[in-house]
Design an enzyme around this catalytic site. Sequence first.
Site, short mmCIF file in Angstrom:
data_model
loop_
_atom_site.label_atom_id
_atom_site.label_comp_id
_atom_site.label_asym_id
_atom_site.label_seq_id
_atom_site.Cartn_x
_atom_site.Cartn_y
_atom_site.Cartn_z
N HIS A 293 0.82 -1.22 0.00
CA HIS A 293 0.00 0.00 0.00
C HIS A 293 0.86 1.27 0.00
CE1 HIS A 293 -3.67 -2.41 1.68
NE2 HIS A 293 -3.44 -2.64 0.40
N CYS B 62 6.16 18.38 -13.79
CA CYS B 62 5.12 18.52 -14.82
C CYS B 62 3.90 19.32 -14.37
CB CYS B 62 4.68 17.14 -15.29
SG CYS B 62 3.60 16.28 -14.13
N ILE C 24 0.20 -8.38 19.90
CA ILE C 24 1.28 -8.71 18.96
C ILE C 24 2.66 -8.50 19.58
CG2 ILE C 24 2.36 -8.00 16.78
CD1 ILE C 24 -0.63 -7.30 15.91
P1 NAD Z 1 -7.25 -2.72 10.22
O1 NAD Z 1 -7.31 -1.41 10.94
O2 NAD Z 1 -8.36 -3.05 9.31
O3 NAD Z 1 -7.12 -3.90 11.28
C1 NAD Z 1 -6.15 -3.92 12.28
C2 NAD Z 1 -6.39 -5.13 13.16
O4 NAD Z 1 -5.34 -5.22 14.10
C3 NAD Z 1 -7.70 -5.06 13.95
O5 NAD Z 1 -8.46 -6.20 13.67
C4 NAD Z 1 -7.25 -4.98 15.41
O6 NAD Z 1 -8.08 -5.74 16.26
C5 NAD Z 1 -5.87 -5.59 15.36
N1 NAD Z 1 -4.94 -5.08 16.37
C6 NAD Z 1 -4.67 -3.78 16.65
N2 NAD Z 1 -3.69 -3.67 17.57
C7 NAD Z 1 -3.36 -4.95 17.93
C8 NAD Z 1 -2.41 -5.51 18.83
N3 NAD Z 1 -1.59 -4.73 19.55
N4 NAD Z 1 -2.34 -6.85 18.95
C9 NAD Z 1 -3.16 -7.65 18.22
N5 NAD Z 1 -4.06 -7.19 17.33
C10 NAD Z 1 -4.15 -5.85 17.17
O7 NAD Z 1 -5.85 -2.77 9.51
P2 NAD Z 1 -5.40 -3.43 8.11
O8 NAD Z 1 -6.00 -4.78 7.97
O9 NAD Z 1 -3.94 -3.24 8.03
O10 NAD Z 1 -6.09 -2.52 7.00
C11 NAD Z 1 -6.04 -1.13 7.14
C12 NAD Z 1 -5.46 -0.37 5.97
O11 NAD Z 1 -5.07 0.88 6.52
C13 NAD Z 1 -4.20 -0.95 5.42
O12 NAD Z 1 -4.33 -0.82 4.06
C14 NAD Z 1 -3.07 -0.04 5.88
O13 NAD Z 1 -2.34 0.39 4.77
C15 NAD Z 1 -3.74 1.20 6.38
N6 NAD Z 1 -3.23 1.69 7.70
C16 NAD Z 1 -1.89 1.69 7.94
C17 NAD Z 1 -1.42 2.16 9.16
C18 NAD Z 1 0.07 2.13 9.38
O14 NAD Z 1 0.83 2.26 8.43
N7 NAD Z 1 0.53 1.93 10.62
C19 NAD Z 1 -2.29 2.60 10.15
C20 NAD Z 1 -3.68 2.60 9.86
C21 NAD Z 1 -4.13 2.14 8.61
#
Ligand code: NAD
Length: 262
Positions: free
Chosen positions: A127, A163, A244
């Site tokens: 992404h 551009c 995690i």
């Molecule tokens: P999501 O927000 O859809 O899901 C994140 C998941 O992680 C959730 O189900 C949550 O319960 C779980 N989670 C959060 N903290 C946790 C922990 N400490 N231990 C265990 N589980 C935990 O995220 P996604 O599936 O990555 O999709 C979101 C989109 O948003 C992606 O495309 C990403 O690019 C983008 N995004 C990126 C960032 C970043 O770069 N850090 C932050 C927010 C969103």
Amino acid sequence: MGTWGTGDVDVTIDLVAGAHRIVVLTGAGISTESGIPDFRGPNGVWTKDPAAARLFTLQNYVADPDVRTRAWQTRRDHPAFTATPNSGHDALVALERTGRLLALITQNIDGLHQRAGSDPDKVIEIHGTVHEVECLRCADRTTMLSALDRVAAGESDPACLICGGILKSATISFGQALHERTLRRAVTAAAECDLFLAVGTSLTVHPAAGLVDLALEAGAPVVIINAEPTPYDEDATFVIRERIGAVLPALVGTAEPGGRTA
Ligand code: NAD
């Protein structure tokens, strides 16, 4: 979250120890312990403010200068610029150093895997990255910092210096296609792995989530480490609902007293 030391964790430790072509797919959940909110978790950006998703739509960004102005204004405050990696990121560096990590595919745009020490050649940012900007017309890339300096100097919507096209952070917005070569690398890795770990992702965004299907089709065990249920839980070999930053070091055998905890 589940109880530490469940049977699934113990069996997964053995699975990780015995695999030689491990592919890890990370999502926003691996960076929440670094202070970067996810989108769909209980404290997620969109859980709290569903309208925020509008900013991330390519169509709106291109059509509406006000959306671009707001995006640039909020960009400087993105926690990715100040966050530091946590023990989850560190554990994946340690896994790589065992020589058994085929690829680290990340949906994250924060660059924390590389900051933790992961080999940039192993990290596949499907992404994109918030640390660069890309011209939507000529695809020229420059650093985010240089664009933000122009915003600070008074340009509300800095244009491409080559551009004149619209500049946007080099992240994939909704409605924007993934870079074909990057996706191909991720697809190849998922199809060739002998263990697939999905870490901190709700597995609701495609095509990223579909990488799980490819690993399953290839016959690889799939382990999901996520606080909340995902659509792939039933297909997974194991599901671990643990924090995690605590469970990943244990899975790769680097959990040490006194190690980084968050
Ligand atoms: P999501 O927000 O859809 O899901 C994140 C998941 O992680 C959730 O189900 C949550 O319960 C779980 N989670 C959060 N903290 C946790 C922990 N400490 N231990 C265990 N589980 C935990 O995220 P996604 O599936 O990555 O999709 C979101 C989109 O948003 C992606 O495309 C990403 O690019 C983008 N995004 C990126 C960032 C970043 O770069 N850090 C932050 C927010 C969103």
